[in-house]
Design a protein around this motif. Structure first.
Motif, PDB file in Angstrom:
ATOM      1  N   VAL A   1       0.850  -1.191   0.000  1.00 15.79           N
ATOM      2  CA  VAL A   1       0.000   0.000   0.000  1.00 15.79           C
ATOM      3  C   VAL A   1       0.883   1.237   0.000  1.00 15.79           C
ATOM      4  O   VAL A   1       1.880   1.305   0.736  1.00 15.79           O
ATOM      5  CB  VAL A   1      -0.941  -0.006   1.220  1.00 15.79           C
ATOM      6  CG1 VAL A   1      -1.760   1.281   1.264  1.00 15.79           C
ATOM      7  CG2 VAL A   1      -1.853  -1.227   1.178  1.00 15.79           C
ATOM      8  N   THR A   2       0.576   2.203  -0.857  1.00 19.14           N
ATOM      9  CA  THR A   2       1.403   3.399  -0.957  1.00 19.14           C
ATOM     10  C   THR A   2       1.420   4.175   0.361  1.00 19.14           C
ATOM     11  O   THR A   2       0.416   4.268   1.074  1.00 19.14           O
ATOM     12  CB  THR A   2       0.903   4.320  -2.072  1.00 19.14           C
ATOM     13  OG1 THR A   2      -0.471   4.643  -1.844  1.00 19.14           O
ATOM     14  CG2 THR A   2       1.044   3.661  -3.429  1.00 19.14           C
ATOM     15  N   ASP A   3       2.600   4.746   0.671  1.00 23.23           N
ATOM     16  CA  ASP A   3       2.789   5.470   1.922  1.00 23.23           C
ATOM     17  C   ASP A   3       2.437   6.948   1.738  1.00 23.23           C
ATOM     18  O   ASP A   3       1.821   7.343   0.736  1.00 23.23           O
ATOM     19  CB  ASP A   3       4.225   5.289   2.426  1.00 23.23           C
ATOM     20  CG  ASP A   3       5.267   5.810   1.443  1.00 23.23           C
ATOM     21  OD1 ASP A   3       4.907   6.589   0.525  1.00 23.23           O
ATOM     22  OD2 ASP A   3       6.451   5.441   1.582  1.00 23.23           O
ATOM     23  N   ALA A   4       2.870   7.763   2.700  1.00 26.58           N
ATOM     24  CA  ALA A   4       2.534   9.190   2.667  1.00 26.58           C
ATOM     25  C   ALA A   4       3.106   9.892   1.448  1.00 26.58           C
ATOM     26  O   ALA A   4       2.611  10.950   1.033  1.00 26.58           O
ATOM     27  CB  ALA A   4       3.039   9.857   3.939  1.00 26.58           C
ATOM     28  N   ASN A   5       4.164   9.309   0.852  1.00 23.70           N
ATOM     29  CA  ASN A   5       4.752   9.884  -0.354  1.00 23.70           C
ATOM     30  C   ASN A   5       4.212   9.234  -1.631  1.00 23.70           C
ATOM     31  O   ASN A   5       4.748   9.462  -2.726  1.00 23.70           O
ATOM     32  CB  ASN A   5       6.275   9.729  -0.317  1.00 23.70           C
ATOM     33  CG  ASN A   5       6.897  10.522   0.822  1.00 23.70           C
ATOM     34  OD1 ASN A   5       6.576  11.701   1.000  1.00 23.70           O
ATOM     35  ND2 ASN A   5       7.765   9.883   1.595  1.00 23.70           N
ATOM     36  N   GLY A   6       3.195   8.409  -1.479  1.00 26.99           N
ATOM     37  CA  GLY A   6       2.602   7.733  -2.626  1.00 26.99           C
ATOM     38  C   GLY A   6       3.451   6.593  -3.151  1.00 26.99           C
ATOM     39  O   GLY A   6       3.236   6.123  -4.276  1.00 26.99           O
ATOM     40  N   LYS A   7       4.408   6.111  -2.334  1.00 30.73           N
ATOM     41  CA  LYS A   7       5.345   5.100  -2.810  1.00 30.73           C
ATOM     42  C   LYS A   7       5.029   3.724  -2.231  1.00 30.73           C
ATOM     43  O   LYS A   7       4.558   3.605  -1.094  1.00 30.73           O
ATOM     44  CB  LYS A   7       6.783   5.487  -2.457  1.00 30.73           C
ATOM     45  CG  LYS A   7       7.261   6.760  -3.163  1.00 30.73           C
ATOM     46  CD  LYS A   7       8.692   7.104  -2.778  1.00 30.73           C
ATOM     47  CE  LYS A   7       9.164   8.376  -3.483  1.00 30.73           C
ATOM     48  NZ  LYS A   7      10.554   8.724  -3.108  1.00 30.73           N
ATOM     49  N   ALA A   8       5.322   2.690  -3.042  1.00 29.76           N
ATOM     50  CA  ALA A   8       5.234   1.295  -2.607  1.00 29.76           C
ATOM     51  C   ALA A   8       6.409   0.550  -3.222  1.00 29.76           C
ATOM     52  O   ALA A   8       6.926   0.947  -4.278  1.00 29.76           O
ATOM     53  CB  ALA A   8       3.914   0.678  -3.035  1.00 29.76           C
ATOM     54  N   SER A   9       6.839  -0.545  -2.581  1.00 30.44           N
ATOM     55  CA  SER A   9       8.037  -1.234  -3.076  1.00 30.44           C
ATOM     56  C   SER A   9       7.967  -2.722  -2.800  1.00 30.44           C
ATOM     57  O   SER A   9       7.171  -3.193  -1.974  1.00 30.44           O
ATOM     58  CB  SER A   9       9.300  -0.647  -2.436  1.00 30.44           C
ATOM     59  OG  SER A   9       9.315  -0.895  -1.044  1.00 30.44           O
ATOM     60  N   THR A  10       8.832  -3.440  -3.505  1.00 29.77           N
ATOM     61  CA  THR A  10       9.017  -4.877  -3.296  1.00 29.77           C
ATOM     62  C   THR A  10      10.467  -5.206  -3.581  1.00 29.77           C
ATOM     63  O   THR A  10      11.205  -4.399  -4.162  1.00 29.77           O
ATOM     64  CB  THR A  10       8.081  -5.696  -4.205  1.00 29.77           C
ATOM     65  OG1 THR A  10       8.108  -7.063  -3.802  1.00 29.77           O
ATOM     66  CG2 THR A  10       8.512  -5.609  -5.663  1.00 29.77           C
TER      67      THR A  10
END
Length: 739
Positions: free
Chosen positions: A214-223
């Motif tokens: 789920v995207t964080d406060a900066n709109g980012k998600a990663s794997t």
């Protein structure tokens, strides 16, 4: 939404050349946006399943969709399951397969950029691309438009973009050092929090953790991607935000213990090795004082200019190099050139002309880090831009590779008529052929004779491109090297002869037969092989093995330099290859256009499969009578009943041919209307394979050959052959199964 093509129509709406292709077009957008569908123009005779694909320019498959509910002909359109986000001013490729060999085409249709709003085709001289089905198409012919297109929408809604982690590489089975990071923004361009991004491995067999985030406060998600276990494979991961879009990450899994060929071909390539302004009137010519040099050695080159002045020498290694075919190794800088003395007639009885009195113009210092290979020294006269080439091989005597590739310099020398004489009457002054020829003279193949611009830069080069694209462990020699090292094949797994390999010395014949007796395998992707016996003498300057004698009759008082099948030699070629030369047809070998061969056209006969249950046909789906297009010509070999053929001969190809020239020394009853490909196992256990054609390798790579005839089935056959001989590719192509 917008597409590139609007009112354009194909000039040929139902074309075919009997080959299935992946047909495509390079395109770009002036701003960020999304591809929502793929479209193509269907020919009336097309049938079967069509799959549309979007590729990055670096060969990553970004999206695909299977067409459904097609109409009989005309434009077809299929939506992507998720929109594909693309970046502005970035080149992509859209492609659709031909399904059953029919397609539409407009020659020169993409010579100029076609623009419609934000989207446009790319006018780079090599657009309108074709290639093997299910692979990124990279070949181009006459800037043809095959009517492959996209449906694009400018980015006005929420977006997903790659932030970091793309294009990494690492060892197979290991986790990449950097995570794959995406960012989601809303239509106002602000980071969007709480959006679920699903990550999926789409190629390469790797694994990811987590599979969604789920995207964080900066709109980012990663794997994090752990690479798969298949070496030299692109692992791709899609990152999808529902109703927003998809982006694709790519990462390369390096081979375990990568061989020198794999490492070499990772380096940047260039097409500048090619001749584009050929010296046809001796404006600039040259030769090397040896055909090969070991790593760490040196090689003098002698150059003559018609008018004294400045010139350059650029040294290139031939290989694959991302399809460019060569890599610049070293440049000489500007050199002062002179007009060297005319060639000297040193033996009037044999028409021997030499240039041993030329002075050295430049000495190539071959580094210990140079990779064994076929090399080209490109000579350029600075005042006129005229060019020619000097060919040589760099050896690696300290390493036993899986495959040792022989470059057939004796055949180059036999056809070289610089000074007026070759071993052929039709190429010689007054129709009087030479009985001896010198290697101390420029090669006419790179200067005056366009129709002989072949050998290293034609058949051999195409085989090298394919071998090195697959990262086979290969090193290189010339057939002159047998004169000084009879053990040069020992320790290798495969001896490889390619293309036109007509002239063999006794030393070479003995060494190859000794290799077979030592259980070293032999692969002949050549024809008319070991036909003439030659011998070597010192040059007029005293250098060993620089003069080649081939009398082609019984007049040679030193050795019978005539056919190996002659009564005097009594060692017919089929005792070694299983087959031997029977005939040829000159009009199958012709050239249109420039000497560099970018418009070379060659015809041929179809290769017809026999004994399709043989292991060499595994995973090809070929059956008896199946055909591989135009792989037989312009010279061919066949089974001959002369009592010399090895036992256990298996016929793998039985192709109908129609020769205009037939060898006069064949047993009565020989069928000259057929060409054979064969294999057998020698008493030592060595495997021997012969294609029976000097252009069979064009089924593996037909770069610069028209019509194109690459065929994945031919590639699978070659992989099967080499694997049976103990040599396997580190980077097998798409769809290839390595036994």
């Amino acid at each position: 939404m917008v597409s590139i093509f609007t009112t354009q129509q194909p000039s040929n709406s139902n074309a075919t050349d009997g080959v299935e292709y992946e047909l495509g077009m390079k395109f770009r957008s002036a701003q960020n946006g999304q591809i929502v569908a793929i479209r193509f123009w269907k020919a009336p005779s097309e049938s079967g399943t069509h799959v549309g694909k979007i590729w990055s320019a670096s060969n990553t498959l970004l999206a695909s969709t299977t067409f459904a509910n097609e109409t009989a002909s005309g434009w077809q359109q299929q939506a992507l399951s998720s929109p594909l986000t693309i970046s502005a001013n970035t080149t992509y490729v859209v492609s659709v397969n031909t399904a059953n060999t029919y397609f539409v085409i407009s020659s020169q249709g993409l010579a100029s950029s076609v623009v419609n709003g934000d989207v446009s085709s790319v006018a780079d001289g090599s657009n309108g691309v074709y290639g093997n089905v299910n692979a990124l198409p990279t070949n181009s012919y006459m800037s043809s438009n095959y009517f492959r297109d996209i449906v694009f929408t400018a980015q006005v809604t929420a977006s997903i973009t790659k932030v970091s982690g793309d294009n990494q590489q690492g060892a197979v089975g290991t986790a990449l050092p950097n995570p794959l990071v995406v960012q989601v923004k809303n239509s106002a361009g602000n980071p969007q929090v709480g959006v679920t991004v699903n990550f999926t491995v789409t190629n390469g067999g790797g694994t990811i953790s987590p599979t969604s985030a789920v995207t964080d406060a900066n709109g980012k998600a990663s794997t994090v991607l752990t690479l798969g276990t298949t070496p030299a494979t692109n692992n791709t991961v899609s990152a999808t935000a529902a109703n927003i879009g998809t982006v694709i990450f790519s990462a390369l899994a390096e081979p375990k213990n990568p061989n020198p060929i794999y490492l070499e071909n990772k380096k940047p390539g260039t097409t500048n090795w090619k001749i584009t302004n050929q010296s046809t009137s001796n404006e600039i010519v040259g030769y090397a004082t040896a055909t090969s040099v070991n790593k760490g050695g040196s090689l003098p080159i002698k150059v003559s200019l018609a008018q004294p002045g400045q010139f350059t020498i650029d040294i290139y290694r031939l290989g694959y190099y991302q399809g460019n075919g060569g890599r610049l190794i070293v440049s000489s800088g500007s050199l002062s050139g002179i007009t060297q003395p005319a060639l000297t007639l040193t033996d009037s009885a044999t028409k021997l002309y030499e240039a041993t009195n030329w002075s050295t113009s430049y000495t190539v210092a071959v580094g210990n880090n140079w990779t064994s290979g076929l090399y080209v020294a490109k000579l350029t006269q600075q005042a006129t831009g005229k060019q020619s080439q000097v060919w040589f091989v760099v050896r690696d005597d300290s390493r036993n590779s899986d495959i040792v590739f022989q470059s057939s310099f004796t055949t180059y020398f036999a056809y070289n008529n610089t000074g007026g004489y070759s071993t052929y009457a039709y190429q010689s002054v007054g129709g009087q052929r030479g009985y001896k020829v010198s290697s101390d003279r420029p090669l006419s193949m790179t200067t005056s004779e366009w129709h002989h611009y072949n050998q290293m830069t034609l058949w051999e080069r195409n085989m090298v491109r394919w071998l090195e694209s697959q990262s086979y462990d290969v090193s290189y020699i010339t057939n002159i090297d047998f004169q000084t090292n009879s053990q040069i094949l020992q320790g290798r797994k495969v001896f490889l002869s390619v293309g036109h390999d007509e002239y063999w010395s006794l030393e070479q014949r003995n060494a190859v037969e000794q290799a077979r007796s030592s259980k070293i395998n032999l692969a002949f992707f050549s024809s008319n092989t070991a036909y003439w016996r030659v011998r070597f003498e010192n040059s007029n300057g005293g250098q060993a093995n620089r003069v080649m004698a081939c009398y082609k009759n019984t007049a040679d008082t030193v050795a019978p330099t005539n056919k190996w099948r002659s009564t005097q030699n009594n060692r017919p070629e089929n005792a070694l290859l299983g087959i031997m030369y029977t005939g040829d047809r000159d009009d199958l070998y012709y050239t249109w256009g420039d000497p560099n061969g970018s418009t070379n056209s060659y015809s041929g006969y179809d290769f017809v499969v026999a004994n399709s249950s043989d292991p060499y046909y595994a995973n090809t789906n070929l059956t008896n009578g199946s055909k591989l297009t135009q792989l037989v010509a312009f010279e061919w070999d066949a089974v001959v009943n002369n009592g010399a053929a090895p036992s256990g001969l298996v016929i793998l190809g039985q192709s109908t041919v129609s020769p205009t020239n037939v060898d006069e020394d064949l047993p009565t009853g020989t069928n000259t209307q057929v060409s054979h490909a064969v294999r057998y196992t020698a008493a030592s256990g060595a495997k021997v394979f012969s294609t029976g054609s000097n252009q069979w390798m064009w089924g593996l790579d037909s770069d610069r050959i028209t019509p194109a005839r690459e065929d994945n089935r031919a590639k699978q056959i070659a992989v099967n052959v080499f694997a049976d001989m103990g040599a396997k590719p580190q980077t097998p192509g798409a769809g290839i199964i390595v036994p």
